[in-house]
Design a protein around this motif. Structure first.
Motif, PDB file in Angstrom:
ATOM      1  N   TRP A 100     -71.990 -37.242  -2.793  1.00 44.59           N
ATOM      2  CA  TRP A 100     -73.286 -36.726  -2.338  1.00 44.59           C
ATOM      3  C   TRP A 100     -73.307 -36.621  -0.818  1.00 44.59           C
ATOM      4  O   TRP A 100     -72.601 -37.375  -0.118  1.00 44.59           O
ATOM      5  CB  TRP A 100     -74.422 -37.665  -2.728  1.00 44.59           C
ATOM      6  N   ILE A 101     -74.130 -35.722  -0.326  1.00 48.20           N
ATOM      7  CA  ILE A 101     -74.602 -35.783   1.051  1.00 48.20           C
ATOM      8  C   ILE A 101     -75.974 -36.429   0.983  1.00 48.20           C
ATOM      9  O   ILE A 101     -76.871 -35.938   0.291  1.00 48.20           O
ATOM     10  CB  ILE A 101     -74.692 -34.393   1.697  1.00 48.20           C
ATOM     11  N   VAL A 102     -76.141 -37.537   1.681  1.00 48.18           N
ATOM     12  CA  VAL A 102     -77.335 -38.374   1.529  1.00 48.18           C
ATOM     13  C   VAL A 102     -78.027 -38.549   2.874  1.00 48.18           C
ATOM     14  O   VAL A 102     -77.362 -38.741   3.915  1.00 48.18           O
ATOM     15  CB  VAL A 102     -76.958 -39.762   0.957  1.00 48.18           C
ATOM     16  N   GLU A 108     -83.195 -41.137  -1.495  1.00 45.38           N
ATOM     17  CA  GLU A 108     -83.638 -40.260  -2.574  1.00 45.38           C
ATOM     18  C   GLU A 108     -83.529 -38.792  -2.184  1.00 45.38           C
ATOM     19  O   GLU A 108     -83.558 -37.907  -3.042  1.00 45.38           O
ATOM     20  CB  GLU A 108     -85.081 -40.599  -2.965  1.00 45.38           C
ATOM     21  N   ASN A 109     -83.392 -38.535  -0.901  1.00 45.84           N
ATOM     22  CA  ASN A 109     -83.218 -37.170  -0.407  1.00 45.84           C
ATOM     23  C   ASN A 109     -81.710 -36.923  -0.268  1.00 45.84           C
ATOM     24  O   ASN A 109     -81.090 -37.241   0.750  1.00 45.84           O
ATOM     25  CB  ASN A 109     -83.921 -37.013   0.944  1.00 45.84           C
ATOM     26  N   ARG A 110     -81.105 -36.372  -1.317  1.00 48.54           N
ATOM     27  CA  ARG A 110     -79.645 -36.222  -1.347  1.00 48.54           C
ATOM     28  C   ARG A 110     -79.282 -34.998  -2.187  1.00 48.54           C
ATOM     29  O   ARG A 110     -80.076 -34.508  -2.975  1.00 48.54           O
ATOM     30  CB  ARG A 110     -78.980 -37.469  -1.938  1.00 48.54           C
ATOM     31  N   VAL A 111     -78.040 -34.550  -2.007  1.00 51.82           N
ATOM     32  CA  VAL A 111     -77.529 -33.400  -2.741  1.00 51.82           C
ATOM     33  C   VAL A 111     -76.142 -33.747  -3.270  1.00 51.82           C
ATOM     34  O   VAL A 111     -75.274 -34.217  -2.517  1.00 51.82           O
ATOM     35  CB  VAL A 111     -77.442 -32.153  -1.839  1.00 51.82           C
ATOM     36  N   LEU A 112     -75.957 -33.525  -4.561  1.00 56.39           N
ATOM     37  CA  LEU A 112     -74.644 -33.734  -5.173  1.00 56.39           C
ATOM     38  C   LEU A 112     -73.739 -32.566  -4.772  1.00 56.39           C
ATOM     39  O   LEU A 112     -74.050 -31.403  -5.059  1.00 56.39           O
ATOM     40  CB  LEU A 112     -74.772 -33.816  -6.697  1.00 56.39           C
ATOM     41  N   THR A 113     -72.622 -32.847  -4.114  1.00 49.30           N
ATOM     42  CA  THR A 113     -71.732 -31.799  -3.624  1.00 49.30           C
ATOM     43  C   THR A 113     -70.418 -31.719  -4.375  1.00 49.30           C
ATOM     44  O   THR A 113     -69.694 -30.734  -4.237  1.00 49.30           O
ATOM     45  CB  THR A 113     -71.420 -32.015  -2.131  1.00 49.30           C
ATOM     46  N   PHE A 114     -70.100 -32.737  -5.149  1.00 48.71           N
ATOM     47  CA  PHE A 114     -68.818 -32.714  -5.863  1.00 48.71           C
ATOM     48  C   PHE A 114     -68.907 -33.630  -7.068  1.00 48.71           C
ATOM     49  O   PHE A 114     -69.499 -34.709  -7.010  1.00 48.71           O
ATOM     50  CB  PHE A 114     -67.679 -33.190  -4.955  1.00 48.71           C
ATOM     51  N   ARG A 115     -68.288 -33.157  -8.167  1.00 48.23           N
ATOM     52  CA  ARG A 115     -68.168 -33.993  -9.355  1.00 48.23           C
ATOM     53  C   ARG A 115     -66.848 -33.646 -10.029  1.00 48.23           C
ATOM     54  O   ARG A 115     -66.515 -32.476 -10.207  1.00 48.23           O
ATOM     55  CB  ARG A 115     -69.324 -33.766 -10.322  1.00 48.23           C
TER      56      ARG A 115
END
Length: 295
Positions: A100-102, A108-115
């Protein structure tokens, strides 16, 4: 193009951000671990993301369509949660990883960038490098069957059909003595013929290695002793009295499938396929060529 939450996008546009990267690894055994390149621990989704744990992000390769997306993380083994023993034991092989970029001021303000999953791990004396394979990685793997003499099924899987839970194919025992990390004298499986567990699997049910498994290379009996040779050095090393479950093995040959498992209808090899030497033969003087079978 990635869709960002409005609050996250607004913060990026402001020019003054409080962002960091966080990684979560769900290991094959031992639970989930969290790491961040921030200078303080963060917590979300029930996991504490440990600060300064030795993870440094590498540039990710991103592509459109179905091409494989790969990324990486590199660093030093500074976290006591990342142990060389776990790496060697396979705890991270194929483990799920998310990045994530957190906003560290508001996790709680984050974006999943890779899985994806962890691929190859390269270890040095004081550092490691982890390959992170994207969700499209399975599309890069060969699919289909090879025409080989031996069986291509895994013993006990749906294609094989052998029930490894039956008493004939499994046993329970204890470590009697430890010669080294690959050689153990055990008790509890005295009733099985020598070599019955060759190419099998041993799972530890107690002791420092509990929950882990490794391959069995040799199963030998002599007098009142049973000696197991492991395929890889067991880490942590088993101790006297440790309990285990052991499953029989298969060398993938038709004769073994027939004599040991009575499972020839499910044999998935091609033992009668002519080899290269047969295909490359040519007529010689004195040979008999009547068009019949070559056997």
């Amino acid at each position: 193009m990635r869709n960002l939450p409005p609050t996250f996008a607004a913060q990026l546009e402001s020019g003054a951000t409080t962002h960091c990267r966080c990684w979560r690894i769900d290991r094959r055994f031992g639970g989930a671990l969290g790491f961040t390149d921030h200078d303080g621990d963060l917590s979300f989704e029930g996991v504490v993301f440990e600060a300064a744990a030795g993870f440094t992000a590498q540039d990710a390769e991103r592509s459109l369509g179905l091409a494989v997306d790969n990324s990486g993380a590199a660093g030093a083994l500074r976290s006591d949660k990342i142990t060389d023993e776990d790496i060697r034991a396979g705890a991270y092989d194929g483990a799920e990883i998310r990045q994530w970029i957190v906003d560290w001021s508001d996790p709680e303000n984050r974006v999943l960038t890779f899985r994806g999953e962890i691929g190859e791990i390269q270890r040095g004396e004081n550092a490691f490098e982890v390959e992170m394979r994207g969700l499209s990685e399975p599309l890069n793997r060969p699919i289909g069957r090879s025409y080989v003499h031996v069986c291509d099924a895994m013993l006990g899987d749906g294609l094989c059909g052998v029930d490894l839970s039956t008493a004939a194919f499994r046993g329970d025992g204890f470590v009697g003595s430890v010669e080294d990390r690959r050689t153990l004298t055990v008790s509890g499986i005295d009733g099985f013929d020598e070599a019955w567990f060759d190419d099998g699997l041993i799972r530890w049910t107690s002791g420092p290695a509990a929950g882990r498994a490794t391959g069995v290379e040799t199963h030998r009996t002599g007098g009142d002793q049973v000696v197991l040779g492991l395929k890889d050095p067991q880490t942590p090393s088993p101790e006297v009295g440790d309990a285990f479950e052991i499953l029989t093995g298969c060398d993938k040959r038709l004769e073994t499938c027939r004599d040991k498992f009575q499972n020839v209808p499910n044999f998935r090899g091609f033992p009668f396929t002519p080899g290269d030497s047969w295909v490359a033969t040519y007529p010689v003087e004195g040979g008999v060529y009547e068009g019949g079978s070559r056997g």
